[in-house]
Structure formats: structure tokens, C-alpha cells
Enzyme design. Structure first.
Site, PDB file in Angstrom:
ATOM      1  N   SER A 171       0.894  -1.163  -0.006  1.00  0.00           N
ATOM      2  CA  SER A 171       0.046  -0.064   0.239  1.00  0.00           C
ATOM      3  C   SER A 171       0.895   1.304   0.138  1.00  0.00           C
ATOM      4  O   SER A 171       2.132   1.222  -0.108  1.00  0.00           O
ATOM      5  CB  SER A 171      -1.023  -0.104   1.088  1.00  0.00           C
ATOM      6  OG  SER A 171       0.019   0.159   2.397  1.00  0.00           O
ATOM      7  N   LYS A 172       0.478   2.381  -0.173  1.00  0.00           N
ATOM      8  CA  LYS A 172       0.870   3.724  -0.073  1.00  0.00           C
ATOM      9  C   LYS A 172       2.067   3.864   1.022  1.00  0.00           C
ATOM     10  O   LYS A 172       2.708   4.425   0.959  1.00  0.00           O
ATOM     11  CB  LYS A 172      -0.003   4.655   0.087  1.00  0.00           C
ATOM     12  CG  LYS A 172      -0.618   5.333  -1.031  1.00  0.00           C
ATOM     13  CD  LYS A 172      -1.353   6.616  -1.344  1.00  0.00           C
ATOM     14  CE  LYS A 172      -2.372   6.798  -2.348  1.00  0.00           C
ATOM     15  NZ  LYS A 172      -3.616   7.109  -2.120  1.00  0.00           N
ATOM     16  N   ARG A 173       1.706   3.298   2.373  1.00  0.00           N
ATOM     17  CA  ARG A 173       2.544   3.022   3.278  1.00  0.00           C
ATOM     18  C   ARG A 173       4.125   2.774   2.792  1.00  0.00           C
ATOM     19  O   ARG A 173       4.884   2.878   3.510  1.00  0.00           O
ATOM     20  CB  ARG A 173       2.375   2.499   4.501  1.00  0.00           C
ATOM     21  CG  ARG A 173       1.110   2.890   5.300  1.00  0.00           C
ATOM     22  CD  ARG A 173       1.183   1.914   6.442  1.00  0.00           C
ATOM     23  NE  ARG A 173       0.706   0.668   6.103  1.00  0.00           N
ATOM     24  CZ  ARG A 173       1.432  -0.606   6.461  1.00  0.00           C
ATOM     25  NH1 ARG A 173       2.591  -0.200   6.949  1.00  0.00           N
ATOM     26  NH2 ARG A 173       1.171  -1.760   5.940  1.00  0.00           N
ATOM     27  N   HIS A 174       4.230   1.695   1.687  1.00  0.00           N
ATOM     28  CA  HIS A 174       5.417   1.369   1.386  1.00  0.00           C
ATOM     29  C   HIS A 174       6.274   2.140   0.333  1.00  0.00           C
ATOM     30  O   HIS A 174       7.075   1.969  -0.103  1.00  0.00           O
ATOM     31  CB  HIS A 174       5.153  -0.010   0.912  1.00  0.00           C
ATOM     32  CG  HIS A 174       4.472  -1.013   1.943  1.00  0.00           C
ATOM     33  ND1 HIS A 174       3.663  -1.488   1.837  1.00  0.00           N
ATOM     34  CD2 HIS A 174       5.276  -1.697   2.927  1.00  0.00           C
ATOM     35  CE1 HIS A 174       3.157  -2.371   2.832  1.00  0.00           C
ATOM     36  NE2 HIS A 174       4.196  -2.278   3.614  1.00  0.00           N
TER      37      HIS A 174
END
Ligand code: GLU
Length: 469
Positions: free
Chosen positions: A240-243
């Protein structure tokens, strides 16, 4: 007997940017198809008019083009193909494989709740299945799915998969507003376009038996399926965007080369021995669905950055200059001379991880007036340099062939005469010429800057030191 041509598709929904997960699916389809000399079709699944946008479609096309994932047919737009979907629904109605259902959403809701309260599955109870109803305001068309038995298929990656038909609903094919459902549109399109291999994310595994039931109802040949495992981040949570950035074009804009992305994506779930890097041709030659693993692939943005640095080092100056120019233009440099850009690339390619890095590193070459980083200015542009700088000016002026070799020679005698080490002069000169304390090698950057600019910048540093002291 000639073998049947392989036909695959990539059918993104244009509701946002092209996600790197979907891109991996597109890549696997493309590699498989190119290897088999098949046909790769692009289809834009834009039946959800509220969420589909032209911008998203354009982003998808640009992403594919940037990566070099060319398609042989399309893009087809589902929003323009309702005739095909209606024809299939009508045929299914005609052959008794589908029926009109008049149950209202409220009724369905109530009956679902009742079923759940009695510990039964909340699926459609088949009330209208055998009533032989005609169309009516608010009615939908449902598939008359087999009530018993099993639906199974052999997934190329996952092996045999089976579902009990009792678990599956009489799914809706056409909504009350006349629009086709996802399942109907996908199957109608895949049949219409002659798709014989469906390679897609394994979030679609549960959709497959439902779609196979439609193929069976229409008596069409079911394609072969390969469901590719999902992608995780380095922490093993769903990607996800966290990565990191998730859109293909974000990586383009961050200065990645297509090859770095292609290699990283290809290695998500697929491997070929221990080989780490592949050319596009090698990927086409070596890719196989059989070598796609059953477990999730792990996307590691840091590894991709290293890979990008590698491809930058390995690429030709010519290629990199073409890629770098837009980034320089974005930093405000106009009328760039490609030969000059190419020379700067030679000095920067070993020290740049991305094209953005490279453009930042190259800026001093193109600026008319450089500014000094404060730290470097304080530490290195000091009065004790005035004499050395002025001596340098006098020594540089007469040099007729201004290159690394002649500069090295000149510096050797200059340092000897003044009894100084290169260290004493190199850093101050670097700050004078680039404004920064880190840059390409001093002699190579001087050669690229050229004599006039070098003299101009040394003089500017001299004036600057005088002014501040
Ligand atoms: N449009 C679907 C999606 O973006 C793809 C459906 C399919 O591959 O069958 O998930």
C-alpha cells in the site's frame, strides 16, 4: 495442424492511476504473449461511469507506453460495447439460461436477513427462477446457475480449484437500469475478443467460477486461467501507499528508468534461478507462468532504487541525455545543447541513483549564476584562497587544449610550486565552480564547464571572498 494463437488482455478500470500491482499483472500478460507470438489486448473497463475518468484512462495509456508494454488491439472501451453485452443477455434469456427477477432490493434484504437468522447462507433464494416473468420496471436479469454439482478449473499457477455450486448465487447479469454487471461484461468481452488466457490477480479467484458458469450457459470455451499471487511490502503487509509510491507515473517522475521498474515487477512472484537482472528480451525469453510461485511477491522500493542506479550506470550517455533533458527543463533550463548534456551525464552517471538526482547534480553546469551552499562557503571560500585562486586564473588563461589531461599537468606543477596538496585547493575550487562540496571529479567537471566558465566562476569567488572579508 496449426496451433491456436494465444490471445490475452489487460482490462484496467480507469478509476485512478495505474497501480504497480496491476502493472505487474499487465507485464506478466505481455511477457507471456510476446513469448508466444500472441495477441495482447488493452481494454478499459469503464462501465462504472461515476468513478471512471478520462484522466485515469490517459494515465493508464501513458504508463503502458512509458514501460514499453505495447498492445496489439484496443484500447476497447466497455462503455461503448453495450450492444455486445445486451446481445449476450438476450441470448441467455432466449435459451432459458437467464431469467427476469422482480424482487426489490428491500425484499431481498429482508429475506437475506431472515436466512441469516435461521443460520442459512444469505444468497439469493431463487424466488423468481422458475416463474417465467417478463421484464418490468426495476427488474434485473439473473443467470440460472446450476443448483448442484461443482464448478472447477485448473489454474496454471494454483492448480485445481473447485467450488460447490450450492455456494454460488444466481448472479445478476443486467441491472435494473439496463447496465451489465462486471461478470457479464468481462465474459462477453473475453468471448467477443477471443481471449483464451486470463492472467489476473488472485483477488479474482472467487469470481472465476461465476464467470465459468456464464461460459457454460452460453456454451463457449472456457479460457485457461492463471491467478497471480498478491504483492506484499517489505514488512509483509499488503502492498500500500505506506510502502512508497504506488503509481507507475510517480516512478517515472521520480527519475526511474522503465527497466528498473520492469525488472522489479517481473521479480514479484516470478524467478529464474538466481538471476537478478534481465533485459526485456531476456524476460520475454525466460518468463513462464509455471515459474510464478504460489506465495506472495515482496516489493522492495529500496532494492528498486539500487537497481535504478545500476541501470543508470549501465546506460549509454546518449540514452541518458534524452531522458535527462525533460528533468532539466523542469528545473527551468531551456535551449539545452544535447552534446553538453551528454558530457554532464558522463560525469554524473556513476553517482546518480535517479534522473532527479542527476538533474540536481547537473544544475551547476547550466546555471548562469551559481550560489554557494552556506557550509561550503564558510569553510572553504576564505581569504587565504585569494592568492591561489588568482594564480590559477593566470595559469588557466593560456591553456589552449582545456581538458582533464592538460589540467592535471598544470595542477601538478601549480601544487609543487606552492608546496600544497590537492586537498588544499580541490575543495575550495569545487565550491567556487559548483557552489557545492560534493560534485563529480574536479578535473572532469572543469573540462565539461569549459575554460570561460571556469575563469568566470573563479573570478566570482575571488570577488565574493573580498566582499565578505
Ligand atoms: N477490471 C478488473 C480490475 O481492474 C479486471 C477484471 C479481470 O481481470 O477480469 O480488477
Amino acid at each position: 495442424m496449426s496451433q491456436e494463437q494465444i490471445v490475452t488482455r489487460f482490462p484496467p478500470s480507469p478509476t485512478g492511476y495505474l497501480h504497480i500491482g496491476s502493472t505487474r499483472t499487465a507485464l506478466f500478460n505481455w511477457l507471456f504473449t510476446r513469448q508466444k507470438h500472441g495477441k495482447f489486448i488493452l481494454r478499459i473497463e469503464d462501465t462504472d461511469r461515476a468513478r471512471s475518468t478520462d484522466d485515469a484512462t490517459q494515465a493508464i495509456l501513458k504508463s503502458m507506453e512509458w514501460l514499453g508494454l505495447d498492445w496489439d488491439e484496443g484500447p476497447y472501451f466497455q462503455s461503448e460495447r453495450y450492444d455486445i453485452y445486451n446481445a449476450m443477455v438476450d441470448l441467455l434469456l432466449l435459451t432459458g439460461q437467464a431469467y427476469h427477477c422482480h424482487c426489490s432490493p428491500d425484499e431481498l434484504d429482508q429475506r437475506r436477513k431472515d436466512a441469516q437468522a435461521r443460520g442459512l447462507k444469505p444468497k439469493y433464494d431463487g424466488k423468481c427462477r422458475d416463474l417465467g416473468l417478463g421484464p418490468a420496471l426495476g427488474s434485473v436479469v439473473r443467470l440460472k446457475a446450476p443448483a448442484s454439482g461443482i464448478t472447477q478449473f485448473h489454474d496454471i499457477i494454483k492448480g485445481p480449484i473447485r467450488f460447490n455450486n450450492e455456494e454460488l448465487d444466481d448472479l445478476i447479469l443486467r441491472r435494473s437500469d439496463g447496465s451489465p454487471t462486471y461478470h457479464l461484461a468481462v465474459v462477453a468481452d473475453d468471448i467477443n475478443l477471443g481471449i483464451n488466457y486470463v492472467i489476473r490477480g488472485d483477488d479474482h479467484v472467487n469470481n472465476t467460477p461465476r464467470q465459468i458458469q456464464i461460459y457454460n450457459a452460453i456454451e463457449a470455451t472456457v479460457p485457461r486461467y492463471a491467478h497471480v499471487p498478491m504483492i506484499l511490502g517489505p514488512d509483509r503487509a499488503r502492498l500500500s501507499k505506506r510502502h512508497g509510491a504506488m503509481s507507475v507515473l510517480a516512478y517515472r517522475d521520480m527519475g526511474y528508468l522503465p527497466n528498473a521498474l520492469l525488472n522489479s515487477l517481473a521479480r514479484l512472484g516470478w524467478s529464474y534461478g538466481d538471476q537478478e537482472r534481465f533485459t526485456k528480451e531476456e524476460l520475454i525469453e525466460k518468463f513462464s507462468l509455471e515459474n510464478v510461485g504460489k506465495s506472495a511477491g515482496v516489493f522492495n522500493p529500496e532494492k528498486m532504487l539500487d537497481l535504478n542506479a545500476h541501470y543508470i550506470r549501465e546506460s549509454s550517455d546518449e540514452f541518458l541525455a534524452d531522458k535527462l533533458i525533460p528533468f532539466l527543463e523542469q528545473s527551468g533550463f531551456a535551449d539545452l545543447d544535447k552534446t553538453m548534456v551528454k558530457k554532464t551525464v558522463t560525469t554524473l552517471k556513476a553517482r546518480s541513483k535517479t534522473l532527479v538526482d542527476m538533474a540536481e547534480g547537473a544544475a551547476f553546469y547550466f546555471q548562469d549564476d551559481i550560489s554557494y551552499e552556506q557550509k561550503g562557503d564558510e569553510k572553504f571560500l576564505k581569504p587565504d584562497m585569494l592568492d591561489l585562486f588568482e594564480q590559477l586564473e593566470r595559469r588557466i588563461e593560456p591553456i589552449s587544449i582545456f581538458n582533464q589531461m592538460s589540467l592535471e599537468k598544470m595542477f601538478a606543477s601549480f601544487m609543487e610550486e606552492n608546496q600544497i596538496k590537492l586537498k588544499k585547493i580541490a575543495q575550495p575550487l569545487r565550491v567556487a565552480l559548483t557552489g557545492k562540496t560534493a560534485s563529480p571529479g574536479i578535473f572532469e567537471l572543469m573540462e565539461v564547464l569549459g575554460k570561460d566558465r571556469v575563469l568566470e566562476r573563479i573570478q566570482k569567488a575571488v570577488n565574493h571572498i573580498r566582499k565578505k572579508s
